[in-house]
Design a protein around this motif. Structure first.
Motif, short mmCIF file in Angstrom:
data_model
loop_
_atom_site.label_atom_id
_atom_site.label_comp_id
_atom_site.label_asym_id
_atom_site.label_seq_id
_atom_site.Cartn_x
_atom_site.Cartn_y
_atom_site.Cartn_z
N SER A 294 2.09 6.13 -7.25
CA SER A 294 0.98 6.82 -7.92
C SER A 294 1.09 8.34 -7.81
O SER A 294 0.52 9.07 -8.62
CB SER A 294 -0.36 6.36 -7.35
OG SER A 294 -0.48 6.73 -5.99
N SER A 295 1.83 8.82 -6.81
CA SER A 295 1.93 10.28 -6.62
C SER A 295 2.91 10.92 -7.59
O SER A 295 2.85 12.12 -7.83
CB SER A 295 2.38 10.58 -5.19
OG SER A 295 3.75 10.24 -4.99
N GLU B 209 2.59 1.54 -3.52
CA GLU B 209 1.67 1.98 -4.56
C GLU B 209 1.27 3.45 -4.38
O GLU B 209 1.11 4.17 -5.36
CB GLU B 209 0.44 1.08 -4.58
CG GLU B 209 0.76 -0.33 -5.08
CD GLU B 209 -0.44 -1.25 -5.07
OE1 GLU B 209 -1.47 -0.90 -4.42
OE2 GLU B 209 -0.38 -2.32 -5.72
N ARG B 210 1.13 3.87 -3.13
CA ARG B 210 0.80 5.28 -2.88
C ARG B 210 1.94 6.19 -3.33
O ARG B 210 1.72 7.23 -3.96
CB ARG B 210 0.51 5.46 -1.39
CG ARG B 210 0.04 6.87 -1.02
CD ARG B 210 -0.55 6.91 0.38
NE ARG B 210 0.42 6.50 1.40
CZ ARG B 210 0.35 5.36 2.08
NH1 ARG B 210 -0.64 4.49 1.86
NH2 ARG B 210 1.25 5.07 3.00
N ARG B 211 3.16 5.81 -3.02
CA ARG B 211 4.33 6.60 -3.43
C ARG B 211 4.45 6.62 -4.95
O ARG B 211 4.68 7.67 -5.56
CB ARG B 211 5.59 5.97 -2.82
CG ARG B 211 6.91 6.40 -3.45
CD ARG B 211 7.39 7.71 -2.88
NE ARG B 211 8.75 7.97 -3.31
CZ ARG B 211 9.08 8.68 -4.38
NH1 ARG B 211 8.15 9.23 -5.14
NH2 ARG B 211 10.35 8.88 -4.69
N PRO C 236 5.56 0.69 -9.20
CA PRO C 236 5.75 0.03 -7.90
C PRO C 236 6.90 -0.98 -7.91
O PRO C 236 7.71 -1.01 -6.97
CB PRO C 236 4.39 -0.66 -7.65
CG PRO C 236 3.41 0.19 -8.39
CD PRO C 236 4.14 0.60 -9.64
N SER D 101 0.83 -1.21 0.00
CA SER D 101 0.00 0.00 0.00
C SER D 101 0.86 1.25 0.00
O SER D 101 0.57 2.22 -0.73
CB SER D 101 -0.95 -0.01 1.19
OG SER D 101 -0.24 -0.01 2.41
N ALA D 102 1.93 1.26 0.80
CA ALA D 102 2.81 2.43 0.83
C ALA D 102 3.56 2.59 -0.49
O ALA D 102 3.72 3.71 -0.99
CB ALA D 102 3.80 2.30 1.99
#
Length: 331
Positions: A47-48, A43-45, A244, A40-41
């Motif tokens: 995607s930003s 993918e969040r990084r 990712p 999750s971390a």
């Protein structure tokens, strides 16, 4: 802003000429098992990144030129011919039209390498003679890596003998999927030894490894076994390079460098066909690994169609108008 004030550096394609080559190290299972991946971390990084990075005008052109210098211009088709490979090599030597290079002040710009199957090494070496551009060959039963192991080792030797200076090997995915890290290490070590002076890129086929944690551990094991580069994909899987996966592999490279002092290169391959995507990957490299990795001796794109889109963007930068894609053929 992604600009850098670092002075220009002469293009050197092979890491052995500028860096102490990664000799590998004994397999450290404790270190391997410590490799984790918070999906999750991650993918969040990842995607930003595309939404907050924007380059315009001269800065964009400079980064696109850097992307060109890091391309392994590739043809891996069953109907490859010496003529097609010769045309690809001509494009590698002059990747952008001469008038555009002159307008940009980038005369002498080339791609990082030309990547072919074993049978096309000879034509590629002849076409690139005197250019300084190395020939890379895919090997070890590419793309599945399921041929008998002695044949995979022999294939490496034949490709080196034919003139390939870089060997892109494929690992046995089953060793990762079953947690056979010792087997993967031994396999990679023998591949490295078979390559001799040629530098070796370990293709992980990340789309077939199941989890990001497997990607992290496979990356570490291949570096421990002496890989000069780790590479995402063969380009033949259903899922190839992604941000990712790239983030996981780059952080493994960073950790390995911090622990050993040796720099290992990174190569995303498959599905990177747009100039804006190339810039996003370069931005991720800069943020995760630093400026030193933004050179063809430590970073490559595995690509066949990316160059055409970059050339269109550079023509737009010089002339103010977009051209049709057919005006920038690469083969």
């Amino acid at each position: 802003m992604l600009e850098t004030t670092e002075a220009p550096m002469t293009v050197t394609h092979l890491p052995q000429t500028t860096e102490p080559r990664n000799p590998g190290m004994p397999l450290d299972m404790e270190r391997v098992m410590r490799s984790r991946a918070n999906r999750s971390a991650i993918e969040r990084r990842a995607s930003s990144l595309p939404g907050r990075r924007s380059l315009k005008k001269d800065f964009q052109a400079a980064w696109l030129a850097r992307a060109i210098s890091c391309i392994d211009l590739t043809t891996l088709a069953g109907d490859d011919t010496p003529g097609r490979v010769a045309r690809l090599c001509a494009k590698a030597k002059q990747p952008v039209r001469e008038d555009l290079l002159e307008a940009l002040g980038l005369e002498g710009l080339t791609t990082g390498a030309v990547c072919v199957y074993h049978d096309m090494i000879g034509p590629a070496v002849r076409a690139l003679q005197g250019s300084g551009i190395p020939v890379a060959a895919v090997s070890t039963g590419f793309p599945a890596g399921l041929s008998p192991f002695p044949l995979r080792l022999a294939e490496i030797g034949e490709s080196v003998k034919a003139g390939a200076r870089e060997i892109d090997i494929v690992i046995s995915r089953r060793r990762v999927l079953t947690g056979d890290w010792e087997g993967l290490y031994d396999e990679m070590r023998q591949f490295r030894e078979a390559c001799g002076e040629a530098h070796v890129k370990a293709i992980l086929a990340t789309g077939e490894l199941g989890t990001l944690q497997n990607v992290a551990r496979a990356s570490m094991v291949c570096m421990m076994a002496g890989a000069d580069f780790i590479k995402t994909s063969t380009g033949k899987e259903s899922v190839n390079a992604t941000l990712p996966v790239s983030l996981v592999m780059m952080r493994a490279i960073r950790e390995y460098h911090e622990e050993t002092g040796y720099r290992v290169g990174y190569k995303p391959a498959g599905g990177i066909s747009k100039a804006k995507d190339a810039i996003t990957y370069l931005a991720l490299v800069k943020e995760e690994l630093g400026d030193r990795w933004l050179r063809p001796d430590l970073f490559r794109f595995g690509a066949s169609s990316l160059l055409g889109d970059i050339e269109r963007q550079l023509e737009h930068h010089v002339t103010g108008a977009y051209s049709a894609s057919w005006r920038h053929a690469i083969g």
